[in-house]
Scaffold this motif. Structure first.
Motif, PDB file in Angstrom:
ATOM      1  N   UNK A 262      -8.349  19.174   6.989  1.00  0.00           N
ATOM      2  CA  UNK A 262      -8.010  20.446   7.637  1.00  0.00           C
ATOM      3  C   UNK A 262      -6.672  20.987   7.154  1.00  0.00           C
ATOM      4  N   UNK A 263      -5.760  20.094   6.814  1.00  0.00           N
ATOM      5  CA  UNK A 263      -4.436  20.511   6.338  1.00  0.00           C
ATOM      6  C   UNK A 263      -4.470  20.918   4.870  1.00  0.00           C
ATOM      7  N   UNK A 264      -5.258  20.215   4.058  1.00  0.00           N
ATOM      8  CA  UNK A 264      -5.195  20.384   2.604  1.00  0.00           C
ATOM      9  C   UNK A 264      -6.056  21.523   2.064  1.00  0.00           C
ATOM     10  N   UNK A 265      -7.101  21.933   2.791  1.00  0.00           N
ATOM     11  CA  UNK A 265      -8.026  22.929   2.237  1.00  0.00           C
ATOM     12  C   UNK A 265      -7.501  24.370   2.297  1.00  0.00           C
ATOM     13  N   UNK A 266      -6.951  24.866   3.423  1.00  0.00           N
ATOM     14  CA  UNK A 266      -6.558  26.284   3.487  1.00  0.00           C
ATOM     15  C   UNK A 266      -5.590  26.758   2.411  1.00  0.00           C
ATOM     16  N   UNK A 267      -4.577  25.961   1.996  1.00  0.00           N
ATOM     17  CA  UNK A 267      -3.681  26.466   0.940  1.00  0.00           C
ATOM     18  C   UNK A 267      -4.395  26.834  -0.353  1.00  0.00           C
ATOM     19  N   UNK A 268      -5.530  26.184  -0.636  1.00  0.00           N
ATOM     20  CA  UNK A 268      -6.285  26.496  -1.845  1.00  0.00           C
ATOM     21  C   UNK A 268      -6.730  27.959  -1.823  1.00  0.00           C
ATOM     22  N   UNK A 269      -7.125  28.433  -0.639  1.00  0.00           N
ATOM     23  CA  UNK A 269      -7.524  29.828  -0.501  1.00  0.00           C
ATOM     24  C   UNK A 269      -6.366  30.783  -0.734  1.00  0.00           C
TER      25      UNK A 269
END
Length: 340
Positions: A262-269
């Motif tokens: 949950x922490x690591x995925x959004x920054x990719x967007x």
């Protein structure tokens, strides 16, 4: 040329790493659940390795190019879904000791319900695989200028290789490689976009006015909410994401693996949006080729060897997602139906 040769060599090296993991698989339980021995990082590698694919990378850059910041929906929704998975579902799912989500439902609603839910779950994963095929085709056509049939055939062949090389453990290994390559590629690309674009404020000032690039007016608020809801339901019901929870050492590792995802995925967007907005500001004539926006950026922004390395990494990310989804389908078919 050098670009194509570097691409092929990079991909072969990554594939060999996956094949090495296949030799450690000794049983069906090891293939499907790694003998329920995964630490929280292993759980997260599988979730990220499957959830973050063509839609999160190629698709996010494309959507940012065409619709602006509404491209955040998939990666933000993925992060929220993983958080809810850790908060409310990880304990119940891990303690049940099942192999598939359909088996979990069947324990409460009966064997017939298990069959039906397995069929619908598998069909949903196949639909998601189509998106990975489209992203893979865009990359292969950008690098090698293949036709549609050749791109589809090569994509199917590579996905098959990744599925059989190590099962859930192989998916975890690929997910780990994907994660580090993904962050390297997206951070370097976003940084270069900001550098070449003169900073974020300069990029924003060059965006076309009145096209809703900085809000949800073009994409549609209702459509955004529907897509977000679909994202939540999809993650919380798809076999391969829950299979990572089933394969955890214990409840604590299952929950922490979901939280780490949950922490690591959004920054990719966020990185993808920066790249997409930069391309829209400085290359507004991509038009119908917007599906190739990310490969276009890599090819034109980095030296040939680096661009080829990054393009091969993006293809790995796409194929890793597709193979993880198909691993979920095969796990469903093997465990939920009596014909073996």
């Amino acid at each position: 040329g050098l670009y194509q040769a570097t691409f092929v060599i990079t991909f072969i090296i990554i594939s060999l790493l996956a094949w090495r993991r296949a030799s450690g698989v000794k049983s069906a339980a090891d293939f499907s659940l790694a003998d329920r021995s995964l630490p929280f990082t292993g759980v997260s590698w599988i979730i990220i390795g499957t959830l973050v694919g063509g839609v999160s990378t190629v698709g996010t850059v494309q959507t940012a190019y065409t619709h602006g910041i509404s491209a955040c929906i998939f990666t933000f929704g993925s992060g929220v879904s993983c958080f809810l998975l850790g908060c409310f579902f990880a304990r119940a799912l891990r303690e049940e000791g099942v192999v598939t989500v359909s088996e979990y439902l069947g324990n409460y609603f009966g064997r017939r319900f298990q069959y039906y839910s397995s069929i619908f779950n598998s069909a949903g994963m196949f639909i998601h695989v189509v998106g990975q095929f489209l992203a893979s085709i865009a990359i292969l056509q950008s690098v090698f200028h293949f036709g549609d049939f050749s791109s589809i055939f090569i994509t199917a062949l590579l996905i098959g290789i990744f599925v059989v090389t190590g099962g859930i453990s192989g998916a975890g290994l690929i997910g780990k490689i994907k994660f580090f390559m993904l962050y390297l590629i997206m951070i370097a690309s976003a940084w270069l976009a900001l550098k070449n674009g003169g900073g974020f404020s300069e990029i924003l000032s060059r965006l076309p006015e009145g096209e809703g690039m900085l809000d949800f007016s073009v994409y549609g608020v209702k459509a955004a909410l529907v897509d977000m809801g679909s994202m939540l339901i999809g993650v919380l019901s798809t076999q391969i994401y829950l299979q990572a929870i089933f394969a955890a050492k214990d409840v604590r590792h299952a929950r922490n693996g979901a939280f780490l995802s949950a922490v690591l995925i959004p920054p990719i967007g966020v990185f993808g949006i920066i790249i997409g907005l930069y391309l829209r500001a400085y290359f507004p004539d991509l038009g119908v080729k917007s599906a190739q926006a990310l490969p276009f950026f890599l090819y034109h922004s980095f030296p040939a060897p680096a661009a080829a390395l990054f393009s091969a990494g993006i293809l790995l990310i796409v194929l890793g997602t597709a193979s993880g989804l198909l691993l979920g389908v095969t796990t469903n078919l093997y465990n939920d139906f009596p014909i073996k």
